[in-house]
Design an enzyme around this catalytic site. Structure first.
Site, PDB file in Angstrom:
ATOM      1  N   GLY A  18      29.860  17.853 115.915  1.00  0.00           N
ATOM      2  CA  GLY A  18      31.196  17.849 115.326  1.00  0.00           C
ATOM      3  C   GLY A  18      31.783  16.460 115.131  1.00  0.00           C
ATOM      4  O   GLY A  18      32.999  16.317 114.993  1.00  0.00           O
ATOM      5  N   MET A  92      23.951  24.365 109.931  1.00  0.00           N
ATOM      6  CA  MET A  92      22.497  24.332 109.802  1.00  0.00           C
ATOM      7  C   MET A  92      21.880  25.696 109.446  1.00  0.00           C
ATOM      8  O   MET A  92      20.756  25.983 109.836  1.00  0.00           O
ATOM      9  CB  MET A  92      21.875  23.795 111.094  1.00  0.00           C
ATOM     10  CG  MET A  92      22.375  22.412 111.483  1.00  0.00           C
ATOM     11  SD  MET A  92      22.219  21.192 110.151  1.00  0.00           S
ATOM     12  CE  MET A  92      20.467  20.899 110.234  1.00  0.00           C
ATOM     13  N   LEU A  95      22.413  29.813 103.617  1.00  0.00           N
ATOM     14  CA  LEU A  95      23.225  30.991 103.270  1.00  0.00           C
ATOM     15  C   LEU A  95      22.593  31.740 102.100  1.00  0.00           C
ATOM     16  O   LEU A  95      22.017  31.132 101.191  1.00  0.00           O
ATOM     17  CB  LEU A  95      24.636  30.533 102.904  1.00  0.00           C
ATOM     18  CG  LEU A  95      25.409  29.897 104.072  1.00  0.00           C
ATOM     19  CD1 LEU A  95      26.623  29.127 103.564  1.00  0.00           C
ATOM     20  CD2 LEU A  95      25.826  30.959 105.085  1.00  0.00           C
ATOM     21  N   ASN A 109      29.238  20.939 100.565  1.00  0.00           N
ATOM     22  CA  ASN A 109      28.313  20.601 101.659  1.00  0.00           C
ATOM     23  C   ASN A 109      28.109  19.098 101.703  1.00  0.00           C
ATOM     24  O   ASN A 109      28.031  18.442 100.668  1.00  0.00           O
ATOM     25  CB  ASN A 109      26.970  21.301 101.411  1.00  0.00           C
ATOM     26  CG  ASN A 109      25.960  21.016 102.518  1.00  0.00           C
ATOM     27  OD1 ASN A 109      26.302  21.043 103.702  1.00  0.00           O
ATOM     28  ND2 ASN A 109      24.725  20.733 102.143  1.00  0.00           N
ATOM     29  N   HIS A 111      25.377  16.371 102.736  1.00  0.00           N
ATOM     30  CA  HIS A 111      23.931  16.317 102.980  1.00  0.00           C
ATOM     31  C   HIS A 111      23.479  14.860 103.099  1.00  0.00           C
ATOM     32  O   HIS A 111      23.813  14.038 102.233  1.00  0.00           O
ATOM     33  CB  HIS A 111      23.170  17.005 101.838  1.00  0.00           C
ATOM     34  CG  HIS A 111      21.698  17.001 102.065  1.00  0.00           C
ATOM     35  ND1 HIS A 111      21.082  17.855 102.950  1.00  0.00           N
ATOM     36  CD2 HIS A 111      20.713  16.211 101.561  1.00  0.00           C
ATOM     37  CE1 HIS A 111      19.788  17.605 102.970  1.00  0.00           C
ATOM     38  NE2 HIS A 111      19.537  16.608 102.145  1.00  0.00           N
ATOM     39  N   SER A 138      25.174  12.728 100.193  1.00  0.00           N
ATOM     40  CA  SER A 138      25.778  13.381  99.029  1.00  0.00           C
ATOM     41  C   SER A 138      26.749  14.463  99.487  1.00  0.00           C
ATOM     42  O   SER A 138      26.515  15.116 100.506  1.00  0.00           O
ATOM     43  CB  SER A 138      24.692  14.077  98.186  1.00  0.00           C
ATOM     44  OG  SER A 138      23.635  13.196  97.888  1.00  0.00           O
TER      45      SER A 138
HETATM   46  C1  GRF Z   1      25.479  15.130 109.690  1.00  0.00           C
HETATM   47  O1  GRF Z   1      24.590  14.059 109.745  1.00  0.00           O
HETATM   48  C2  GRF Z   1      25.356  15.810 108.345  1.00  0.00           C
HETATM   49  O2  GRF Z   1      24.936  14.961 107.322  1.00  0.00           O
HETATM   50  C3  GRF Z   1      24.310  16.823 108.595  1.00  0.00           C
HETATM   51  O3  GRF Z   1      24.545  17.252 109.913  1.00  0.00           O
HETATM   52  C4  GRF Z   1      25.111  16.217 110.668  1.00  0.00           C
HETATM   53  C5  GRF Z   1      26.303  16.742 111.414  1.00  0.00           C
HETATM   54  O4  GRF Z   1      26.646  15.985 112.535  1.00  0.00           O
HETATM   55  N1  GRF Z   1      24.355  17.879 107.597  1.00  0.00           N
HETATM   56  P1  GRF Z   1      27.939  16.349 113.400  1.00  0.00           P
HETATM   57  O5  GRF Z   1      27.731  17.720 114.002  1.00  0.00           O
HETATM   58  O6  GRF Z   1      29.110  16.339 112.480  1.00  0.00           O
HETATM   59  O7  GRF Z   1      28.049  15.296 114.462  1.00  0.00           O
END
Ligand code: GRF
Length: 204
Positions: A18, A92, A95, A109, A111, A138
């Site tokens: 988070g 993660m 969907l 999203n 990414h 992105s």
């Molecule tokens: C981030 O690096 C994001 O790009 C990826 O998941 C990670 C999330 O990290 N999709 P966090 O849970 O916000 O610390």
């Protein structure tokens, strides 16, 4: 829209620590954070939401007999929160097309790659293995195809000699979080000015 327009209502889906959510909440964006939902009970993002006083819930995927049962519960929770925008911030789960279509044009999203390069996992290592000269992150509208919806914005960094996946991740992370803050700020401004999100074309 007038100055009295209600603020953009934003829900966040996450699975992890988070840190992205923490950055969003600290950014003092002119939005109403209506709901944080995690698919994992051990996600640090739940504590981040709790500390900030944001309504949060855990819908643990493993407690549902199927993906569709999980998605029915997730859709219900989201619909109750009535978000105008749904932000996947380290969520993660892939969907289903059905779910994505239900929330089409209001789900974005974050990414960690320069899409369309490296959709999916392990993006930093894959960028290094491919001999890329630059890497980044992105933000895109979510479509039924994984990490393939229309791009909204990107941020980039040069890959340095000797970079490891960890080093690259550490460099990209603050950039991607700043990018997401900027995108949400832009969408909130659009919402204020037009009373809607921008129209998205999913045709390509
Ligand atoms: C981030 O690096 C994001 O790009 C990826 O998941 C990670 C999330 O990290 N999709 P966090 O849970 O916000 O610390």
């Amino acid at each position: 829209m007038t100055a009295t327009s209600p603020a953009l209502r934003v829900a966040v889906l996450l699975s992890g620590a988070g840190s992205t959510l923490a950055t969003l909440l600290a950014a003092d964006l002119p939005v109403n954070w209506v709901q944080v939902i995690s698919d994992r009970s051990d996600a640090g993002g739940l504590a981040v939401a709790a500390q900030a006083g944001v309504v949060h819930a855990c819908l643990e995927r493993d407690r549902f007999p199927s993906r569709s049962a999980f998605e029915v519960a997730l859709a219900l929770a989201l619909e109750q929160a009535e978000p105008d925008l749904i932000v996947l911030a380290g969520f993660m789960r892939v969907l289903s097309e059905r779910f994505v279509q239900r929330f089409c044009s209001k789900m974005i999203n974050l990414h960690p790659s320069l899409l369309p390069k490296f959709p999916g996992l392990n993006t930093h290592q894959r960028a290094l293995d491919a001999g890329e000269r630059e890497h980044g992150a992105s933000v895109h509208w979510v479509s039924a195809e994984l990490d393939a919806g229309p791009l909204i914005a990107q941020t980039r960094t040069v890959i340095l000699p000797g970079d490891t996946a960890q080093a690259l991740q550490a460099r990209v992370k603050p950039l991607e979080q700043a990018l997401l803050v900027q995108v949400i700020a832009d969408l909130a401004r659009h919402w204020r000015e037009h009373g809607s999100l921008p129209r998205v074309s999913f045709s390509d």
